[in-house]
Write a protein that holds these residues in place. Structure first.
Motif, PDB file in Angstrom:
ATOM      1  N   VAL A 203      32.565  57.942  27.424  1.00 53.58           N
ATOM      2  CA  VAL A 203      33.941  58.826  27.490  1.00 53.58           C
ATOM      3  C   VAL A 203      35.028  58.319  28.472  1.00 53.58           C
ATOM      4  O   VAL A 203      36.271  58.197  27.989  1.00 53.58           O
ATOM      5  CB  VAL A 203      33.667  60.398  27.768  1.00 53.58           C
ATOM      6  N   CYS A 229      38.791  61.494  18.845  1.00 56.09           N
ATOM      7  CA  CYS A 229      38.087  62.217  19.958  1.00 56.09           C
ATOM      8  C   CYS A 229      37.674  63.693  19.525  1.00 56.09           C
ATOM      9  O   CYS A 229      37.020  64.538  19.523  1.00 56.09           O
ATOM     10  CB  CYS A 229      38.765  62.392  21.262  1.00 56.09           C
ATOM     11  N   ILE A 234      34.841  64.960  21.323  1.00 52.47           N
ATOM     12  CA  ILE A 234      34.700  64.267  22.459  1.00 52.47           C
ATOM     13  C   ILE A 234      35.468  65.081  23.670  1.00 52.47           C
ATOM     14  O   ILE A 234      36.609  65.063  23.314  1.00 52.47           O
ATOM     15  CB  ILE A 234      34.860  62.689  22.403  1.00 52.47           C
TER      16      ILE A 234
END
Length: 270
Positions: A203, A229, A234
């Motif tokens: 990440v 994302c 994420i």
């Protein structure tokens, strides 16, 4: 055996287009000759510029166009070498960026990502081969380009950018990474890119990529990363822009990408 017997064998292979061979290949062709004798002949042929060996026991018959220079570019043999080593691979970092027109100076270093255990870097024929490792190479995002001897695998432009950020220490730091990403800009084609590639990277690499796109004012690209994302769920946590460099309360925090700005990216050079 006479030296001319070995050179004749080399010549016969060459005219049939078989420009790569291994120590095993030549030993099988001369079963009654000791390895030591064969190695002496191979060493003499290397001294005479007939063959080069970018890897122990792997040889290339030098094509006419490279005889004067005495160097064979890695693109000529890398695919065959990696098959010989039984490794999945792709050409990466600056070597891939050069193919996309992002690096305008020929590098004396050739970067390759390989599966499996680590491979030793080495300088061969005027070029340093530098290997990095990924246990699982995301083959869906690896492209193929034509070479003089067939095809070779390279990272896609997006994968190239992510690798450059992930391994920025190998290519000259974060400012150099930003410079190359700026030059790769027209190759990205993020509108048709697959979000799932991002899942194959840590990440913090994605955060740094988004931040660099933002400071380069590539707003559409940065928005693509943000949208990806969100779609992939994420989550960002505060992390340094420059991994391994100390952070303290004096450092600014980028709110969108949740990065602690512990190094400056010199965009005025871009």
């Amino acid at each position: 055996m006479e030296y001319s017997d070995y050179t004749s064998w080399i010549h016969e292979r060459s005219i049939r287009g078989n420009v790569f061979f291994s120590l095993d290949d030549i030993e099988k062709n001369y079963p009654g000759v000791s390895k030591e004798v064969i190695l002496v002949a191979l060493s003499r042929m290397q001294d005479n510029g007939l063959i080069v060996s970018p890897w122990k026991t792997f040889y290339i018959i030098v094509p006419t166009e490279y005889k004067l220079k005495g160097e064979v570019p890695p693109s000529y043999y890398i695919d065959e070498l990696m098959k010989y080593l039984h490794r999945d691979y792709y050409v990466c970092l600056l070597s891939a960026a050069t193919i996309y027109g992002a690096c305008h100076q020929r590098s004396q270093t050739y970067y390759v990502m390989a599966s499996g255990n680590s491979l030793r870097d080495g300088v061969k024929n005027g070029t340093k081969l530098v290997f990095s490792q990924r246990q699982d190479i995301p083959k869906a995002y690896v492209l193929q380009v034509k070479t003089q001897t067939g095809m070779m695998n390279i990272s896609s432009p997006l994968m190239t950018a992510l690798d450059i950020i992930n391994m920025e220490g190998k290519i000259g730091g974060m400012s150099r990474a930003a410079e190359i990403i700026a030059e790769l800009d027209e190759s990205f084609k993020l509108s048709t890119a697959d979000y799932d590639l991002l899942k194959t990277y840590p990440v913090p690499v994605i955060q740094r990529f988004g931040y660099i796109l933002s400071i380069l004012e590539y707003d559409e690209h940065a928005q693509w990363v943000a949208d990806a994302c969100k779609a992939l769920n994420i989550k960002f946590r505060k992390t340094p822009l420059k991994a391994g460099k100390p952070c303290d309360e004096s450092h600014e925090i980028d709110k969108q990408w949740k990065l602690i700005i512990n190094t400056q990216i010199e965009i005025d050079e871009l």
